[in-house]
Motif scaffolding. Structure first.
Motif, PDB file in Angstrom:
ATOM      1  N   THR A   1       0.837  -1.198   0.000  1.00  0.00           N
ATOM      2  CA  THR A   1       0.000   0.000   0.000  1.00  0.00           C
ATOM      3  C   THR A   1       0.870   1.245   0.000  1.00  0.00           C
ATOM      4  O   THR A   1       2.047   1.192   0.376  1.00  0.00           O
ATOM      5  CB  THR A   1      -0.920   0.012   1.229  1.00  0.00           C
TER       6      THR A   1
ATOM      7  N   GLY B   1       2.586   4.649   1.171  1.00  0.00           N
ATOM      8  CA  GLY B   1       2.912   5.275   2.440  1.00  0.00           C
ATOM      9  C   GLY B   1       2.063   6.521   2.635  1.00  0.00           C
ATOM     10  O   GLY B   1       1.725   7.221   1.675  1.00  0.00           O
TER      11      GLY B   1
ATOM     12  N   GLY C   1       5.634   5.018   5.882  1.00  0.00           N
ATOM     13  CA  GLY C   1       6.097   3.918   5.049  1.00  0.00           C
ATOM     14  C   GLY C   1       7.589   3.691   5.019  1.00  0.00           C
ATOM     15  O   GLY C   1       8.048   2.662   4.510  1.00  0.00           O
ATOM     16  N   TYR C   2       8.366   4.614   5.553  1.00  0.00           N
ATOM     17  CA  TYR C   2       9.820   4.435   5.521  1.00  0.00           C
ATOM     18  C   TYR C   2      10.463   5.268   6.621  1.00  0.00           C
ATOM     19  O   TYR C   2       9.854   6.188   7.181  1.00  0.00           O
ATOM     20  CB  TYR C   2      10.405   4.826   4.162  1.00  0.00           C
TER      21      TYR C   2
ATOM     22  N   THR D   1      12.129   0.539   4.583  1.00  0.00           N
ATOM     23  CA  THR D   1      10.670   0.543   4.575  1.00  0.00           C
ATOM     24  C   THR D   1      10.131   0.037   5.909  1.00  0.00           C
ATOM     25  O   THR D   1      10.696  -0.865   6.530  1.00  0.00           O
ATOM     26  CB  THR D   1      10.114  -0.325   3.438  1.00  0.00           C
ATOM     27  N   THR D   2       9.025   0.615   6.343  1.00  0.00           N
ATOM     28  CA  THR D   2       8.382   0.206   7.591  1.00  0.00           C
ATOM     29  C   THR D   2       7.042  -0.471   7.346  1.00  0.00           C
ATOM     30  O   THR D   2       6.299  -0.757   8.283  1.00  0.00           O
ATOM     31  CB  THR D   2       8.178   1.428   8.503  1.00  0.00           C
ATOM     32  N   GLN D   3       6.738  -0.713   6.066  1.00  0.00           N
ATOM     33  CA  GLN D   3       5.526  -1.446   5.682  1.00  0.00           C
ATOM     34  C   GLN D   3       5.761  -2.003   4.284  1.00  0.00           C
ATOM     35  O   GLN D   3       6.748  -1.656   3.628  1.00  0.00           O
ATOM     36  CB  GLN D   3       4.313  -0.514   5.657  1.00  0.00           C
ATOM     37  N   ASP D   4       4.885  -2.882   3.835  1.00  0.00           N
ATOM     38  CA  ASP D   4       4.914  -3.299   2.431  1.00  0.00           C
ATOM     39  C   ASP D   4       4.463  -2.093   1.611  1.00  0.00           C
ATOM     40  O   ASP D   4       3.311  -1.662   1.687  1.00  0.00           O
ATOM     41  CB  ASP D   4       3.974  -4.488   2.210  1.00  0.00           C
ATOM     42  N   LEU D   5       5.365  -1.569   0.790  1.00  0.00           N
ATOM     43  CA  LEU D   5       5.205  -0.219   0.250  1.00  0.00           C
ATOM     44  C   LEU D   5       5.073  -0.229  -1.269  1.00  0.00           C
ATOM     45  O   LEU D   5       5.934  -0.753  -1.972  1.00  0.00           O
ATOM     46  CB  LEU D   5       6.426   0.606   0.664  1.00  0.00           C
TER      47      LEU D   5
ATOM     48  N   PHE E   1       5.703   6.064  -2.127  1.00  0.00           N
ATOM     49  CA  PHE E   1       5.936   6.877  -0.938  1.00  0.00           C
ATOM     50  C   PHE E   1       6.119   8.333  -1.339  1.00  0.00           C
ATOM     51  O   PHE E   1       6.377   8.651  -2.501  1.00  0.00           O
ATOM     52  CB  PHE E   1       7.159   6.374  -0.168  1.00  0.00           C
TER      53      PHE E   1
ATOM     54  N   LYS F   1       8.238  -4.813   3.415  1.00  0.00           N
ATOM     55  CA  LYS F   1       8.621  -4.228   4.700  1.00  0.00           C
ATOM     56  C   LYS F   1      10.024  -4.689   5.080  1.00  0.00           C
ATOM     57  O   LYS F   1      10.381  -5.851   4.910  1.00  0.00           O
ATOM     58  CB  LYS F   1       7.625  -4.650   5.780  1.00  0.00           C
TER      59      LYS F   1
END
Length: 501
Positions: A28, A30, A46-47, A75-79, A82, A120
């Protein structure tokens, strides 16, 4: 070679799995903001950035800036895409070496869509090539890039990065920096940290600056112009780099008489706040028309107007106190601004004691008595003032008053342990007002919720019983306390962060 035979059906199934990952739906965009209610569009989701490498070329005569920014992030999520916060014109974006699609959005967003989604935890190298005239750009009706007769300055709060480098512009995402700037010979480029090297070729000089401790984006600064640069080392061993525009006119002497005391003041503040947290200290005074100063990390920005009435060590104390309270320990959200401004103001009160110009208690008594109960001063809540009052004078003065109330409530031994321990506990990180309350309770062993609520969160003047308990009250027979000698100089910095809008 050992070849493994796979049945045709299994091969087809494997091909489908490779072509359409089972987790594709989890990728998704960010968020276009990091989630701060004061500034919903600031920062991004997201990052997380760990390092900025900025390679710039600046022409003072035309205010033209060319740059290549390399951001190291994760990345802090499946991105799937961003945002970066940025205003200048972009010619190319690459993500992990591969060209990415990009577009401008909203007032200050650069939307980047990598060729392939990013799981992620993926390490990112984002390269942005850009150019533009920073002074020609505005967002939300204002600019944070200030032209000078011999160059330009990037300095403002809570935003200034958009005008000279792409970033995740919120204090929660701190990073280290390398800033390399090419300018015409005879012109200097000033930035944060330490000057690693300079080199000259074909009429241009490159300055390479490094800030090796985590820094928030609004604390990054760039100043290009003709400066007189002074260097030295404080008695406590802190390298000091100061710079003064060569055309400060009548303000030159007062500026130098103030800023050249940086090393002395850093050492003095270290006695209260603990070891200085960075590799260098200093400040610069460009020939700007702005009225504010800003605690840009290691290299404080001062407006010449701060010295229009003579030497002003109080503003130097304020900005240097921020190196601990605001820079090393940064806010979690902009509502936590009291931790920055209240303690920087209180440092001025301590300096007043040091200079024998009024004690912190006398200053607290004066502030309390100077504002009647129906004064709008008391409607501002320093613990959560709202974006419209983020830099209101009450955040400074009522904020410092709250600190004196805390000091009286827990006693000097615990108070000064809190003052010194806090910047060490959260060094190079982020913390909130709630975190500070918990820490003060832990150190002092006293419940402090009622005190914090009364002095930081109630939109009213604390009643006489609370004031007496905090040792702040009008003198006998209702007479207002005598104005401390330091008051006018301290009050003159009430708008020290009154950013240009």
């Amino acid at each position: 070679m050992h070849r493994r035979l796979i049945a045709p059906g299994a091969l087809a199934a494997a091909s489908v799995l490779l072509a359409i990952p089972a987790s594709a739906a989890s990728f998704t965009p960010g968020a276009p903001g990091i989630g701060d209610p004061y500034y919903p569009a600031y920062g991004n989701g997201g990052y997380d950035v760990s390092h900025y490498d900025l390679r710039l070329k600046y022409q003072p005569a035309t205010d033209e800036l060319e740059g290549t920014a390399t951001l190291l992030a994760k990345t802090t999520q499946d991105l799937s895409r961003f945002d970066l916060d940025f205003l200048l014109d972009v010619s190319e974006v690459r993500v992990n070496g591969v060209a990415a699609a990009f577009s401008a959005s909203g007032e200050h967003e650069l939307v980047v869509t990598p060729k392939s989604p990013l799981p992620k935890g993926t390490a990112l190298t984002v390269v942005v090539r850009y150019h533009g005239v920073p002074s020609s750009k505005q967002a939300y009706g204002f600019t944070s890039w200030h032209r000078t007769p011999d160059g330009g300055i990037g300095a403002n709060e809570p935003e200034s990065a958009w005008w000279w480098f792409p970033s995740n512009d919120h204090p929660l995402d701190k990073a280290t920096y390398d800033v390399s700037v090419l300018v015409p010979d005879g012109t200097q480029a000033i930035s944060n940290g330490t000057l690693q090297s300079t080199s000259s070729k074909l009429g241009w000089t490159r300055y390479n600056w490094r800030e090796n401790k985590p820094q928030t984006t609004y604390l990054a600064t760039l100043a290009v112009g003709r400066f007189d640069v002074t260097t030295g080392t404080s008695e406590g061993g802190v390298p000091v780099i100061n710079a003064y525009s060569k055309d400060l006119g009548d303000n030159d002497g007062a500026a130098r008489a103030s800023v050249e005391r940086t090393g002395e003041i850093v050492d003095w503040l270290s006695g209260y706040f603990g070891p200085y947290p960075f590799s260098s200290a200093g400040g610069y005074v460009p020939n700007t028309t702005t009225g504010y100063a800003l605690e840009t990390q290691t290299r404080v920005y001062y407006s010449p107007r701060q010295f229009a009435n003579g030497a002003n060590t109080s503003v130097v104390v304020h900005e240097l106190a921020h190196q601990w309270y605001g820079d090393s320990v940064s806010v979690k959200g902009w509502k936590d601004i009291w931790i920055n401004e209240g303690f920087a103001r209180y440092a001025q009160w301590l300096w007043s004691e040091h200079e024998d110009e009024g004690t912190a208690q006398q200053l607290a008594d004066y502030v309390y008595a100077s504002h009647p109960a129906d004064d709008a001063f008391w409607t501002v809540k320093p613990g959560d003032p709202g974006p419209e009052n983020q830099f209101d004078g009450a955040v400074y003065d009522r904020g410092a008053l709250a600190i004196q109330a805390l000091r009286n409530a827990i006693g000097d031994d615990a108070f000064f342990a809190v003052l010194k321990g806090w910047p060490q506990k959260y060094a190079y990180g982020n913390a909130s007002v709630a975190d500070f309350q918990r820490y003060a309770e832990q150190v002092s062993g006293k419940p402090l919720a009622a005190l914090f609520d009364t002095w930081l969160f109630q939109p009213s003047k604390p009643a006489a019983p609370a004031a007496r308990a905090a040792s702040v009250a009008p003198s006998a027979r209702g007479a207002a306390p005598v104005q401390p000698k330091s008051w006018k100089r301290i009050a003159a910095t009430n708008d020290v962060h009154g950013a240009v809008r």
